[in-house]
Write a protein that holds these residues in place. Structure first.
Motif, short mmCIF file in Angstrom:
data_model
loop_
_atom_site.label_atom_id
_atom_site.label_comp_id
_atom_site.label_asym_id
_atom_site.label_seq_id
_atom_site.Cartn_x
_atom_site.Cartn_y
_atom_site.Cartn_z
N THR A 80 8.63 15.04 2.37
CA THR A 80 7.59 14.66 1.71
C THR A 80 7.53 13.21 1.40
OG1 THR A 80 7.85 16.75 0.35
CG2 THR A 80 6.90 14.84 -1.03
N LEU A 81 8.72 12.66 1.23
CA LEU A 81 8.64 11.11 1.17
C LEU A 81 8.18 10.16 2.36
CD1 LEU A 81 11.99 10.78 -0.80
CD2 LEU A 81 9.67 10.68 -1.93
N ASN A 82 8.53 10.71 3.61
CA ASN A 82 8.22 10.35 4.70
C ASN A 82 6.71 10.54 4.71
OD1 ASN A 82 7.06 10.83 7.94
ND2 ASN A 82 8.79 9.50 7.83
N GLY A 83 6.00 11.58 4.54
CA GLY A 83 4.53 11.70 4.51
C GLY A 83 3.79 10.97 3.49
N LEU A 84 4.38 10.59 2.32
CA LEU A 84 3.81 9.65 1.50
C LEU A 84 3.79 8.30 1.97
CD1 LEU A 84 5.09 10.72 -2.00
CD2 LEU A 84 2.81 11.15 -1.24
N ALA A 85 5.08 7.85 2.70
CA ALA A 85 5.02 6.67 3.31
C ALA A 85 4.14 6.40 4.50
CB ALA A 85 6.60 6.27 3.99
N THR A 86 3.89 7.52 5.12
CA THR A 86 3.01 7.54 6.36
C THR A 86 1.39 7.15 5.91
OG1 THR A 86 4.23 9.04 7.81
CG2 THR A 86 2.07 8.88 8.22
N GLN A 87 1.26 7.83 4.71
CA GLN A 87 -0.28 7.65 4.29
C GLN A 87 -0.38 6.05 3.57
OE1 GLN A 87 -0.80 10.83 1.23
NE2 GLN A 87 -0.96 12.58 2.88
N ALA A 88 0.66 5.85 2.94
CA ALA A 88 0.56 4.33 2.52
C ALA A 88 0.49 3.41 3.38
CB ALA A 88 1.75 4.05 1.57
N SER A 89 1.26 3.66 4.72
CA SER A 89 1.10 2.60 5.77
C SER A 89 -0.37 2.77 6.47
CB SER A 89 2.08 2.90 6.70
OG SER A 89 1.82 4.01 7.64
N LYS A 90 -0.89 3.82 6.53
CA LYS A 90 -2.05 4.22 7.22
C LYS A 90 -3.46 3.32 6.00
CE LYS A 90 -1.69 8.20 9.94
NZ LYS A 90 -1.95 9.63 10.32
N ALA A 92 -0.91 -1.11 -3.24
CA ALA A 92 0.11 -1.81 -4.06
C ALA A 92 0.36 -1.01 -5.56
CB ALA A 92 -0.24 -3.19 -4.23
N LEU A 93 -0.94 -0.99 -6.17
CA LEU A 93 -0.76 -0.38 -7.70
C LEU A 93 0.05 0.87 -7.55
CD1 LEU A 93 -4.26 -1.32 -9.10
CD2 LEU A 93 -1.86 -2.39 -9.65
N ALA A 94 -0.62 1.76 -6.56
CA ALA A 94 0.46 3.16 -6.66
C ALA A 94 1.88 2.95 -6.32
CB ALA A 94 -0.32 4.00 -5.55
N SER A 95 2.02 2.01 -5.47
CA SER A 95 3.79 1.70 -5.28
C SER A 95 4.35 1.25 -6.49
CB SER A 95 3.82 0.68 -4.22
OG SER A 95 3.25 0.92 -2.91
N LEU A 96 3.60 0.28 -7.18
CA LEU A 96 4.22 -0.29 -8.53
C LEU A 96 4.66 0.85 -9.47
CD1 LEU A 96 2.48 -3.47 -8.93
CD2 LEU A 96 4.84 -3.21 -8.48
N VAL A 97 3.45 1.99 -9.62
CA VAL A 97 3.74 3.07 -10.65
C VAL A 97 4.96 3.93 -9.95
CG1 VAL A 97 2.36 5.08 -11.37
CG2 VAL A 97 1.37 3.09 -11.49
N SER A 98 4.87 4.13 -8.73
CA SER A 98 6.06 5.00 -8.19
C SER A 98 7.36 4.21 -8.34
CB SER A 98 5.91 5.07 -6.75
OG SER A 98 4.67 5.78 -6.30
N ILE A 99 7.68 3.00 -8.30
CA ILE A 99 8.58 2.40 -8.58
C ILE A 99 8.87 2.59 -10.10
CG2 ILE A 99 9.96 0.09 -8.77
CD1 ILE A 99 8.50 -0.38 -6.11
N TRP A 100 8.09 2.38 -10.91
CA TRP A 100 8.27 2.37 -12.34
C TRP A 100 8.84 3.63 -12.71
CZ3 TRP A 100 3.51 -1.01 -13.62
CH2 TRP A 100 3.90 -2.32 -13.45
#
Length: 181
Positions: free
Chosen positions: A25-35, A68-76
Motif C-alpha cells: 500500500t505504501l509503495n503504491g502511494l509513493a509510486t503515485q506521488a512520484s508520478k 506537497a500538501l498531501a505529503s505534509l498532511v500525511s506526515i502530520w
C-alpha cells in the motif's frame, strides 16, 4: 499481477500478511506521488532549457503543490494523533456528502480505520522513508533514460526531439497512467 506477485514474494520471505499489505500500500502511494511530481520536474527542465518562459517555475510550483500538501498532511497524521482524528472526521464528513449526492450508502466513521493505518504505517514509514524516495527516484529516472536511449537507438535525433521534450511527454504519460481504465 504486480500486487499479487509482490504479496507472494513478501510472504515467501516470512513477512506477515499485515506487513506485506501495508508495504504494498505504501509503495503504491509513493509510486503515485512520484508520478504526480514528474510534470513539475519536466516543467522545471523545460524552463531551464528555454523552451518555456521563466514563468514556468511558477507552473512547476503549482503542479507540485497538491502533492506537497498531501505529503505534509500525511506526515502530520503520522506525528499527531489529535490531527489524525481531525483528518478522519473531516474525511468521513466529506465522504458522506459525496455518497449522499450520488445516492450511495454512507460509510461508517473512517477515523478508526485511519488510526489503525496510522499505527501500522508509522514505524515502517519512519524506518524506510529514504529508501522509498530513492527507489521511486531511480524508477522514474530509469524509465525516462530507457525511453530517451530507445528514441536515439531508432534514429530520432536530439534536434528533432530534445531530451526536455521527451521528459515532458514521459511525465504526461506517467501521470495519465494514474487514471483507472
Amino acid at each position: 499481477v504486480k500486487l499479487a506477485f509482490g504479496y507472494r514474494l513478501f510472504r515467501g520471505w516470512a513477512i506477515s500478511p499485515e506487513m506485506a499489505t501495508l508495504g504494498l500500500t505504501l509503495n503504491g502511494l509513493a509510486t503515485q506521488a512520484s508520478k504526480l511530481l514528474l510534470p513539475a520536474v519536466a516543467v522545471v527542465f523545460l524552463t531551464i532549457s528555454g523552451t518555456l518562459a521563466s514563468s514556468g517555475f511558477v507552473l512547476a510550483i503549482l503542479i507540485a503543490l497538491p502533492v506537497a500538501l498531501a505529503s505534509l498532511v500525511s506526515i502530520w497524521v503520522l506525528r499527531s494523533e489529535d490531527f489524525a482524528r481531525r483528518v478522519g472526521a473531516f474525511t468521513t464528513r466529506a465522504t458522506e456528502r459525496v455518497m449522499r449526492r450520488i445516492n450511495r450508502p454512507e460509510p461508517d466513521d473512517l477515523t478508526p480505520r485511519l488510526m489503525d493505518f496510522r499505527e501500522s504505517a508509522k514505524g515502517l514509514l519512519f524506518a524506510r522513508w529514504l529508501p522509498t524516495i530513492l527507489s521511486q527516484l531511480l524508477a522514474r529516472t530509469m524509465g525516462y533514460i530507457l525511453l530517451l536511449v530507445s528514441l536515439r537507438a531508432v534514429g530520432v535525433p536530439a534536434d528533432v526531439l530534445p531530451p526536455e521534450i521527451v521528459l515532458a511527454v514521459y511525465a504526461a504519460v506517467m501521470t495519465i497512467t494514474l487514471l483507472p481504465i
